[in-house]
Design an enzyme around this catalytic site. Structure first.
Site, PDB file in Angstrom:
ATOM      1  N   ARG A 152      56.097  17.477  40.722  1.00 37.03           N
ATOM      2  CA  ARG A 152      55.209  18.510  41.342  1.00 37.03           C
ATOM      3  C   ARG A 152      53.788  17.867  41.859  1.00 37.03           C
ATOM      4  O   ARG A 152      53.083  18.918  41.981  1.00 37.03           O
ATOM      5  CB  ARG A 152      55.016  19.544  40.213  1.00 37.03           C
ATOM      6  CG  ARG A 152      56.242  19.308  39.241  1.00 37.03           C
ATOM      7  CD  ARG A 152      56.345  20.214  39.629  1.00 37.03           C
ATOM      8  NE  ARG A 152      56.094  22.620  39.991  1.00 37.03           N
ATOM      9  CZ  ARG A 152      56.724  22.688  39.467  1.00 37.03           C
ATOM     10  NH1 ARG A 152      57.658  22.844  38.101  1.00 37.03           N
ATOM     11  NH2 ARG A 152      56.050  24.009  40.000  1.00 37.03           N
TER      12      ARG A 152
ATOM     13  N   ARG B 286      50.018  23.107  44.439  1.00 37.86           N
ATOM     14  CA  ARG B 286      49.571  23.505  44.318  1.00 37.86           C
ATOM     15  C   ARG B 286      47.658  22.694  44.193  1.00 37.86           C
ATOM     16  O   ARG B 286      46.410  23.186  44.131  1.00 37.86           O
ATOM     17  CB  ARG B 286      48.738  24.513  43.046  1.00 37.86           C
ATOM     18  CG  ARG B 286      49.672  25.585  43.698  1.00 37.86           C
ATOM     19  CD  ARG B 286      50.471  26.908  42.811  1.00 37.86           C
ATOM     20  NE  ARG B 286      50.819  25.642  41.736  1.00 37.86           N
ATOM     21  CZ  ARG B 286      51.005  26.126  39.743  1.00 37.86           C
ATOM     22  NH1 ARG B 286      51.099  27.355  39.860  1.00 37.86           N
ATOM     23  NH2 ARG B 286      52.373  25.034  39.111  1.00 37.86           N
TER      24      ARG B 286
ATOM     25  N   ASP C 218      62.991  24.992  45.235  1.00 35.70           N
ATOM     26  CA  ASP C 218      62.120  24.919  43.994  1.00 35.70           C
ATOM     27  C   ASP C 218      63.589  24.626  43.059  1.00 35.70           C
ATOM     28  O   ASP C 218      65.067  25.069  43.783  1.00 35.70           O
ATOM     29  CB  ASP C 218      61.987  26.082  43.655  1.00 35.70           C
ATOM     30  CG  ASP C 218      61.756  27.098  41.996  1.00 35.70           C
ATOM     31  OD1 ASP C 218      60.123  25.688  41.528  1.00 35.70           O
ATOM     32  OD2 ASP C 218      62.264  26.703  41.083  1.00 35.70           O
TER      33      ASP C 218
ATOM     34  N   ARG D 138      50.344  27.617  52.498  1.00 37.23           N
ATOM     35  CA  ARG D 138      50.331  28.810  51.270  1.00 37.23           C
ATOM     36  C   ARG D 138      50.128  29.986  51.931  1.00 37.23           C
ATOM     37  O   ARG D 138      50.586  30.785  52.172  1.00 37.23           O
ATOM     38  CB  ARG D 138      50.963  28.562  50.688  1.00 37.23           C
ATOM     39  CG  ARG D 138      51.366  29.037  49.395  1.00 37.23           C
ATOM     40  CD  ARG D 138      50.921  28.986  48.069  1.00 37.23           C
ATOM     41  NE  ARG D 138      51.906  29.570  46.758  1.00 37.23           N
ATOM     42  CZ  ARG D 138      51.756  30.858  46.752  1.00 37.23           C
ATOM     43  NH1 ARG D 138      50.574  31.048  47.406  1.00 37.23           N
ATOM     44  NH2 ARG D 138      52.244  31.417  45.586  1.00 37.23           N
TER      45      ARG D 138
ATOM     46  N   TYR E  95      67.070  30.010  32.785  1.00 39.57           N
ATOM     47  CA  TYR E  95      66.312  31.039  33.587  1.00 39.57           C
ATOM     48  C   TYR E  95      67.277  32.081  34.040  1.00 39.57           C
ATOM     49  O   TYR E  95      67.086  33.307  33.931  1.00 39.57           O
ATOM     50  CB  TYR E  95      65.433  30.581  35.220  1.00 39.57           C
ATOM     51  CG  TYR E  95      64.700  29.447  35.047  1.00 39.57           C
ATOM     52  CD1 TYR E  95      63.392  30.372  34.355  1.00 39.57           C
ATOM     53  CD2 TYR E  95      64.691  28.271  34.628  1.00 39.57           C
ATOM     54  CE1 TYR E  95      62.008  29.700  34.169  1.00 39.57           C
ATOM     55  CE2 TYR E  95      63.680  27.595  33.931  1.00 39.57           C
ATOM     56  CZ  TYR E  95      62.189  28.344  33.713  1.00 39.57           C
ATOM     57  OH  TYR E  95      61.235  27.409  33.230  1.00 39.57           O
TER      58      TYR E  95
HETATM   59  O1  CP3 Z   1      57.682  18.295  42.739  1.00 40.50           O
HETATM   60  C1  CP3 Z   1      57.541  18.729  43.780  1.00 40.50           C
HETATM   61  O2  CP3 Z   1      56.235  18.267  44.142  1.00 40.50           O
HETATM   62  C2  CP3 Z   1      58.575  19.273  44.601  1.00 40.50           C
HETATM   63  C3  CP3 Z   1      58.407  21.090  45.046  1.00 40.50           C
HETATM   64  C4  CP3 Z   1      58.815  21.850  42.988  1.00 40.50           C
HETATM   65  C5  CP3 Z   1      58.537  22.649  42.580  1.00 40.50           C
HETATM   66  N1  CP3 Z   1      59.104  23.097  41.518  1.00 40.50           N
HETATM   67  C6  CP3 Z   1      57.948  23.796  43.316  1.00 40.50           C
HETATM   68  C7  CP3 Z   1      57.172  24.698  42.892  1.00 40.50           C
HETATM   69  C8  CP3 Z   1      60.087  21.078  42.600  1.00 40.50           C
HETATM   70  C9  CP3 Z   1      60.676  19.909  41.535  1.00 40.50           C
HETATM   71  C10 CP3 Z   1      60.022  21.550  41.597  1.00 40.50           C
HETATM   72  C11 CP3 Z   1      60.553  21.951  40.524  1.00 40.50           C
HETATM   73  C12 CP3 Z   1      61.035  23.368  39.005  1.00 40.50           C
HETATM   74  N2  CP3 Z   1      61.197  24.673  39.552  1.00 40.50           N
HETATM   75  C13 CP3 Z   1      61.087  23.033  37.692  1.00 40.50           C
HETATM   76  C14 CP3 Z   1      61.448  22.031  36.655  1.00 40.50           C
HETATM   77  C15 CP3 Z   1      59.668  20.556  37.259  1.00 40.50           C
HETATM   78  C16 CP3 Z   1      58.937  21.436  35.897  1.00 40.50           C
HETATM   79  O3  CP3 Z   1      57.783  21.433  35.753  1.00 40.50           O
HETATM   80  O4  CP3 Z   1      59.975  21.230  34.665  1.00 40.50           O
HETATM   81  C17 CP3 Z   1      60.806  24.171  36.509  1.00 40.50           C
HETATM   82  C18 CP3 Z   1      61.222  24.178  35.596  1.00 40.50           C
HETATM   83  C19 CP3 Z   1      60.772  24.991  38.247  1.00 40.50           C
HETATM   84  C20 CP3 Z   1      61.308  26.479  37.582  1.00 40.50           C
HETATM   85  C21 CP3 Z   1      59.430  26.959  38.654  1.00 40.50           C
HETATM   86  N3  CP3 Z   1      58.781  26.768  39.516  1.00 40.50           N
HETATM   87  C22 CP3 Z   1      58.521  27.567  37.222  1.00 40.50           C
HETATM   88  C23 CP3 Z   1      58.461  27.861  35.817  1.00 40.50           C
HETATM   89  C24 CP3 Z   1      57.086  28.017  38.304  1.00 40.50           C
HETATM   90  C25 CP3 Z   1      55.957  28.722  38.032  1.00 40.50           C
HETATM   91  C26 CP3 Z   1      55.504  28.300  36.862  1.00 40.50           C
HETATM   92  C27 CP3 Z   1      54.256  26.805  38.112  1.00 40.50           C
HETATM   93  O5  CP3 Z   1      54.688  25.759  37.843  1.00 40.50           O
HETATM   94  O6  CP3 Z   1      53.702  27.210  39.116  1.00 40.50           O
HETATM   95  C28 CP3 Z   1      57.660  27.884  39.422  1.00 40.50           C
HETATM   96  C29 CP3 Z   1      57.119  27.986  40.725  1.00 40.50           C
HETATM   97  C30 CP3 Z   1      57.121  26.597  41.557  1.00 40.50           C
HETATM   98  N4  CP3 Z   1      57.656  25.557  41.775  1.00 40.50           N
HETATM   99  C31 CP3 Z   1      55.475  26.522  42.039  1.00 40.50           C
HETATM  100  C32 CP3 Z   1      56.010  24.982  43.377  1.00 40.50           C
HETATM  101  C33 CP3 Z   1      54.661  24.724  44.197  1.00 40.50           C
HETATM  102  C34 CP3 Z   1      54.332  26.991  42.186  1.00 40.50           C
HETATM  103  C35 CP3 Z   1      54.337  28.145  43.280  1.00 40.50           C
HETATM  104  C36 CP3 Z   1      52.681  28.629  43.955  1.00 40.50           C
HETATM  105  O7  CP3 Z   1      52.288  29.192  43.790  1.00 40.50           O
HETATM  106  O8  CP3 Z   1      52.650  27.976  45.319  1.00 40.50           O
END
Ligand code: CP3
Length: 343
Positions: free
Chosen positions: A26, A30, A76, A39, A154
């Site tokens: 990640r 953010r 994502d 964003r 999900y």
């Molecule tokens: O790693 C990276 O920098 C690449 C981008 C990436 C995102 N999501 C961007 C994102 C990766 C590899 C993911 C994977 C992901 N997404 C997982 C597996 C990894 C983990 O954390 O267990 C899961 C379960 C998700 C599903 C998901 N996406 C959730 C539950 C959420 C909301 C909670 C959160 O972590 O923000 C997201 C949103 C998300 N995915 C954001 C980002 C940057 C935040 C959105 C924003 O406000 O910009």
């Protein structure tokens, strides 16, 4: 073209290293004010994911700003259910939300049966191509997908959950349905990851974020069985399986035919090394909360982890994604500690 800093790829392959490669799960997101600026110009997260120019820009930000040894494509895991016919929304402050859920054989009809992955996820492949050009072979680019079990969770719940009990319930009440949905997710995931490689991804990672909510027998039947099929489609390719929380399943995870295992911070580096010997690379596993501490304590904890490595076959990372309120300066302390470490 040959990648200039190919430490990550050499670590996957078990080749000799001058130092350990480091990146953070990640990392594109953010924690970076520069990400929030990009964003804020858009309607939200989805538009960012679906606009290749912007997705490429935020993918590269951590390479420039944090000095990590790899980029991971900004996307994502939920793009796969959407490609299958189940669109998601990302709700501010709340997380993912699906209007429809899939909990029965009848509801499987919400999903498309013929899925042109190249077309539906073309924005991801385009973002990969643009990122590769802009990276100019500085560091490798990691592609990724959610593991079938986590994506299933999900699609069944329609949102995040503390217990994912609707998903686990189905494993008892309708295992035939569960296997059907998991098989469909697996098929799309294999095609999706292959297309990421064709577009230019240098390594791949499967995120099984909810592996830890299943017991070992269920994880074998509903989790690892499908992960096995996916890794079998990528022989001799740098491939990480990250089964978060699946401590009790590590002996089985260790037998997977992939180059690298991702470890969370509850998994012992030493114990896992005993299980895998020199056959696999280990990735991880600093507790992300270490980054809330002082610079001194970050250095101390990072060095403690590095000292527990008794092999070259390591990729340094956190034990899960970086938390959004972590100060990027603290991330830099972690990264520089790894880069300056002499073993
Ligand atoms: O790693 C990276 O920098 C690449 C981008 C990436 C995102 N999501 C961007 C994102 C990766 C590899 C993911 C994977 C992901 N997404 C997982 C597996 C990894 C983990 O954390 O267990 C899961 C379960 C998700 C599903 C998901 N996406 C959730 C539950 C959420 C909301 C909670 C959160 O972590 O923000 C997201 C949103 C998300 N995915 C954001 C980002 C940057 C935040 C959105 C924003 O406000 O910009």
């Amino acid at each position: 073209m040959k990648i200039k800093n190919d430490l990550l790829l050499r670590a996957h392959n078990g080749e000799s290293l001058e130092r350990y490669p480091v990146w953070i799960m990640r990392q594109a997101g953010r924690i970076l004010p520069e990400y929030r600026i990009v964003r804020s110009k858009l309607s939200g997260f989805k538009e960012l994911v679906e606009t290749p120019e912007f997705a490429a820009e935020v993918t590269i930000q951590p390479v420039d700003l944090l000095d990590v040894d790899a980029a991971i494509i900004f996307s994502d895991i939920l793009v796969v259910p959407e490609a299958m016919g189940l669109p998601y929304q990302m709700i501010e402050q709340k997380g993912p939300w699906f209007e429809n859920t899939i909990r029965s054989n009848e509801e499987l009809s919400y999903l498309d049966t013929i899925i042109d992955v190249e077309d539906r996820l073309s924005y991801v492949f385009e973002a990969i191509k643009l990122t590769k050009i802009a990276l100019d072979s500085r560091v490798p680019l990691i592609g990724f997908a959610g593991a079938p079990w986590t994506v299933f969770c999900y699609m069944v719940e329609g949102k995040g959950s503390k217990t994912f009990s609707e998903s686990r319930k189905l494993l008892y009440t309708n295992p035939v349905f569960a296997h059907e949905l998991l098989s469909r997710i697996t098929d799309v995931t294999i095609r999706y990851m292959k297309a990421q490689v064709s577009a230019g991804a240098d390594a791949l990672q499967l995120f099984d974020s909810w592996a830890g909510i299943l017991g070992t027998e269920q994880y074998r039947e509903f989790g690892l069985n499908y992960i096995e099929k996916i890794v079998a489609a990528f022989p001799n390719f740098p491939f990480t399986v990250f089964s978060k929380g699946a401590l009790a399943s590590l002996p089985e995870i260790a037998a997977l035919n992939c180059s690298t295992l991702g470890l969370d911070w509850n998994m012992s580096i030493e114990e896992t090394r005993k299980l895998v010997g020199e056959t696999k690379t280990l990735q991880g596993n600093l507790d992300p909360c270490v980054l809330y501490g002082s610079d001194e304590s970050i250095k101390k904890e990072t060095i403690k982890m590095l000292k527990s490595f008794k092999s070259q076959r390591h990729i340094v990372n956190l034990g899960h994604g970086v938390y959004p309120d972590i100060d990027p300066e603290k991330v830099k302390v972690f990264i520089q500690t790894v880069k300056n470490y002499e073993n």
